[in-house]
Write an enzyme that holds these catalytic residues in place. Structure first.
Site, mmCIF file in Angstrom:
data_model
loop_
_atom_site.group_PDB
_atom_site.id
_atom_site.type_symbol
_atom_site.label_atom_id
_atom_site.label_comp_id
_atom_site.label_asym_id
_atom_site.label_seq_id
_atom_site.Cartn_x
_atom_site.Cartn_y
_atom_site.Cartn_z
ATOM 1 N N GLY A 45 124.899 -16.354 38.200
ATOM 2 C CA GLY A 45 125.442 -15.169 38.547
ATOM 3 C C GLY A 45 125.024 -14.969 39.905
ATOM 4 O O GLY A 45 125.228 -13.709 40.347
ATOM 5 N N ASN A 47 127.377 -15.397 42.481
ATOM 6 C CA ASN A 47 128.634 -15.194 43.167
ATOM 7 C C ASN A 47 128.869 -13.781 43.555
ATOM 8 O O ASN A 47 129.805 -13.449 44.591
ATOM 9 C CB ASN A 47 129.838 -15.577 42.483
ATOM 10 C CG ASN A 47 130.081 -14.837 41.182
ATOM 11 O OD1 ASN A 47 129.356 -15.098 40.267
ATOM 12 N ND2 ASN A 47 131.074 -14.286 41.173
ATOM 13 N N GLY A 49 126.807 -9.436 43.911
ATOM 14 C CA GLY A 49 125.622 -8.579 43.526
ATOM 15 C C GLY A 49 124.358 -9.150 44.306
ATOM 16 O O GLY A 49 124.022 -9.697 45.238
ATOM 17 N N GLY A 51 122.446 -11.456 43.082
ATOM 18 C CA GLY A 51 122.267 -12.854 43.006
ATOM 19 C C GLY A 51 122.768 -13.287 44.191
ATOM 20 O O GLY A 51 121.891 -14.582 44.709
ATOM 21 N N SER A 173 115.775 -5.126 33.407
ATOM 22 C CA SER A 173 116.076 -3.902 33.684
ATOM 23 C C SER A 173 115.071 -2.733 33.167
ATOM 24 O O SER A 173 114.564 -2.812 32.287
ATOM 25 C CB SER A 173 117.639 -3.549 33.219
ATOM 26 O OG SER A 173 117.851 -2.167 33.491
ATOM 27 N N TYR A 200 123.195 -3.304 25.669
ATOM 28 C CA TYR A 200 122.668 -3.974 27.000
ATOM 29 C C TYR A 200 121.156 -3.761 27.178
ATOM 30 O O TYR A 200 120.737 -4.728 27.341
ATOM 31 C CB TYR A 200 123.375 -2.967 28.280
ATOM 32 C CG TYR A 200 122.935 -3.301 29.542
ATOM 33 C CD1 TYR A 200 123.291 -4.546 30.268
ATOM 34 C CD2 TYR A 200 121.973 -2.516 30.096
ATOM 35 C CE1 TYR A 200 122.735 -4.797 31.485
ATOM 36 C CE2 TYR A 200 121.400 -2.611 31.506
ATOM 37 C CZ TYR A 200 121.858 -3.910 32.022
ATOM 38 O OH TYR A 200 121.359 -4.205 33.201
HETATM 39 N N1 NAP Z 1 122.924 -3.096 39.466
HETATM 40 C C1 NAP Z 1 122.044 -2.595 38.973
HETATM 41 O O1 NAP Z 1 121.770 -1.399 39.149
HETATM 42 C C2 NAP Z 1 121.026 -3.212 38.016
HETATM 43 C C3 NAP Z 1 120.243 -2.752 37.350
HETATM 44 C C4 NAP Z 1 119.192 -3.075 36.361
HETATM 45 C C5 NAP Z 1 119.234 -4.524 36.345
HETATM 46 N N2 NAP Z 1 120.340 -5.263 36.775
HETATM 47 C C6 NAP Z 1 120.631 -6.671 36.312
HETATM 48 O O2 NAP Z 1 120.839 -7.284 37.408
HETATM 49 C C7 NAP Z 1 121.355 -8.513 37.350
HETATM 50 C C8 NAP Z 1 122.272 -8.948 38.253
HETATM 51 O O3 NAP Z 1 123.420 -7.847 38.331
HETATM 52 P P1 NAP Z 1 124.258 -7.465 39.369
HETATM 53 O O4 NAP Z 1 124.032 -6.019 39.499
HETATM 54 O O5 NAP Z 1 124.089 -7.970 40.770
HETATM 55 O O6 NAP Z 1 125.610 -7.376 38.905
HETATM 56 P P2 NAP Z 1 127.077 -8.139 39.223
HETATM 57 O O7 NAP Z 1 127.195 -7.982 40.764
HETATM 58 O O8 NAP Z 1 128.030 -7.703 38.111
HETATM 59 O O9 NAP Z 1 126.707 -9.760 38.918
HETATM 60 C C9 NAP Z 1 126.573 -10.127 37.724
HETATM 61 C C10 NAP Z 1 126.624 -11.658 37.846
HETATM 62 O O10 NAP Z 1 126.473 -12.285 36.312
HETATM 63 C C11 NAP Z 1 127.655 -13.135 36.245
HETATM 64 N N3 NAP Z 1 128.053 -13.453 34.793
HETATM 65 C C12 NAP Z 1 128.594 -12.604 34.080
HETATM 66 N N4 NAP Z 1 128.892 -13.129 32.980
HETATM 67 C C13 NAP Z 1 128.610 -14.354 33.217
HETATM 68 C C14 NAP Z 1 128.800 -15.579 32.210
HETATM 69 N N5 NAP Z 1 129.229 -15.357 31.103
HETATM 70 N N6 NAP Z 1 128.360 -16.762 32.798
HETATM 71 C C15 NAP Z 1 127.814 -16.830 33.947
HETATM 72 N N7 NAP Z 1 127.755 -15.737 34.669
HETATM 73 C C16 NAP Z 1 128.158 -14.555 34.229
HETATM 74 C C17 NAP Z 1 128.873 -12.700 37.095
HETATM 75 O O11 NAP Z 1 129.842 -13.556 37.171
HETATM 76 P P3 NAP Z 1 131.227 -13.249 37.621
HETATM 77 O O12 NAP Z 1 131.616 -12.507 38.914
HETATM 78 O O13 NAP Z 1 132.141 -14.365 37.206
HETATM 79 O O14 NAP Z 1 131.558 -12.323 36.577
HETATM 80 C C18 NAP Z 1 127.937 -12.168 38.414
HETATM 81 O O15 NAP Z 1 127.950 -13.238 39.147
HETATM 82 C C19 NAP Z 1 121.895 -8.424 35.860
HETATM 83 O O16 NAP Z 1 121.256 -9.211 35.138
HETATM 84 C C20 NAP Z 1 121.767 -7.039 35.772
HETATM 85 O O17 NAP Z 1 121.762 -6.781 34.384
HETATM 86 C C21 NAP Z 1 121.090 -4.876 37.588
#
Ligand code: NAP
Ligand code: NAG
Ligand code: NAG
Ligand code: NAG
Length: 332
Positions: A45, A47, A49, A51, A173, A200
């Site tokens: 993931g 691409n 946020g 990651g 999280s 979630y």
């Molecule tokens: N943001 C927050 O406040 C927060 C808080 C606590 C924990 N987290 C955790 O941090 C991590 C990163 O999240 P983020 O905030 O950076 O969100 P994000 O920008 O939505 O990034 C999520 C990534 O996961 C990928 N993904 C989703 N479904 C997938 C699948 N079936 N196969 C492969 N890749 C998939 C998405 O790809 P696509 O672009 O193709 O959809 C995207 O690259 C997550 O595990 C999230 O639960 C985030």
């Protein structure tokens, strides 16, 4: 004269918010600058946020980065940006859909066929508040956030054992403790009505239980497994929260942008604990722990339950047909 007072008050509030952001909400930065030359790092993931920014920083530090993502077009765009911002060309793409067990097996087989070792695996991809089912018919949060990473991790362990030492990092999280949630043993497919936020949180609890069980299982190896909370980060993770009414949330967020930005982290700030766990030399032997703000914290009591961790491991083995998958990947 009253308008002068208003300007004064608003300025003071803005200043306080600004300072609180710098000293508190934006979080801790990775305290070390250890290099990653010669190390291969897979980030799921990546691409967007958290990651994506983890990839940029680790590429800067010399690592060979593999972006494990599901959408080729979006990932190619991200690849360009990552190369540009990091000044590194040692970045490549591997397509995997974590909602499909078949796709994960194929991805792992390709990786095991062409890599000689793997030093760091960052299980970062995540869905939040989605409503569809996985390709295999499982509840989507449990499937992507937990089962998909469970399978990928287990299929890549052989490669990690070939590295002098390796690290597995799970982006969980704080939500893992939401409403004191426990694993939904009686209805693991969530067939009864449920709240998406519960599904979630459930998957994020599973992440931690798993990291801990994995750490116990890897005791006699040089592979460590830790989990983390990135903080509240402005990413696309909230893109599904309101379903059909998402436009309402997006509008509200747009209107309160300055406030929203003040109380949340940028993706770059949210990536700091992942970067720390991937690179800091002092963590070579630290395993089975939970981190936030580049510091160790204790996770919820439920997430430390060893019995539950073992039970979840067995259930996940069955749900991902792990034995067959291992045979398929090893039979090159
Ligand atoms: N943001 C927050 O406040 C927060 C808080 C606590 C924990 N987290 C955790 O941090 C991590 C990163 O999240 P983020 O905030 O950076 O969100 P994000 O920008 O939505 O990034 C999520 C990534 O996961 C990928 N993904 C989703 N479904 C997938 C699948 N079936 N196969 C492969 N890749 C998939 C998405 O790809 P696509 O672009 O193709 O959809 C995207 O690259 C997550 O595990 C999230 O639960 C985030
Ligand atoms: C969950 O759903 C999958 C796919 O539909 C099915 O194969 C499995 O038996 C279900 N598990 C349980 C415990 O109901
Ligand atoms: C959470 O659940 C555990 C066990 O299910 C229980 O021991 C604990 O007291 C609960 N904590 C709270 C705050 O409800
Ligand atoms: C772990 O690393 C140490 C030194 O870094 C090495 O001596 C040992 O053989 C390694 N153990 C395994 C199981 O690879």
């Amino acid at each position: 004269m009253t308008w002068l007072w208003w300007i004064f008050i608003v300025s003071i509030i803005t200043l306080i918010l600004y300072i609180s952001n710098i000293y508190y909400w934006s979080g801790t930065r990775c305290p070390s600058f250890d290099r990653m030359d010669g190390k291969t790092v897979i980030i799921t993931g990546s691409n967007s946020g958290v990651g994506k920014y983890t990839a940029i920083e680790l590429a800067k530090r010399g690592a060979h980065i593999i972006l494990a993502c599901r959408d080729r077009k979006r990932t190619e765009e991200a690849l360009k940006e990552i190369c540009k911002l990091s000044g590194s060309n040692n970045v490549e793409i591997e397509i995997v859909d974590l909602a499909s067990l078949k796709s994960i097996e194929e991805c792992a087989k390709r990786l095991c066929g062409r890599l000689s070792k793997l030093d760091v695996l960052i299980n970062n991809a995540g869905v939040m508040m989605a409503s569809e089912k996985s390709v295999d018919g499982y509840e989507i949060h449990f499937a992507v956030n937990h089962l998909g990473h469970f399978l990928l991790t287990n299929l890549l362990l052989d490669l990690m054992k070939k590295a002098p030492s390796a690290r597995i990092i799970n982006v969980s999280s704080v939500n893992h403790a939401f409403l004191n949630i426990t694993i939904n043993w009686d209805d693991i497919n969530f067939t009864k009505p449920y709240w998406k936020i519960n599904a979630y949180s459930h998957s994020k609890l599973a992440n931690i239980l798993f990291t801990n069980e994995l750490a116990r299982r890897l005791q006699d190896t040089n592979i460590t497994a830790n989990s983390l909370h990135p903080g509240v980060v402005r990413t696309e993770v909230i893109r599904n929260i309101l379903g059909h009414y998402q436009i309402i949330l997006n509008t509200i967020l747009l209107l309160i942008t300055p406030l929203w930005c003040c109380f949340t982290k940028s993706p770059e700030q949210g990536a700091q604990t992942s970067i720390y766990l991937a690179s800091d030399r002092r963590l070579n032997h630290v395993t089975g722990k939970y981190f936030k703000e580049c510091k160790e914290y204790s996770s919820s009591k439920t997430s430390l339950d060893q019995q539950a961790a073992k039970r979840l491991w067995k259930l996940s083995e069955e749900m991902t047909h792990l034995d067959d998958a291992l045979k398929y990947v090893r039979n090159n």
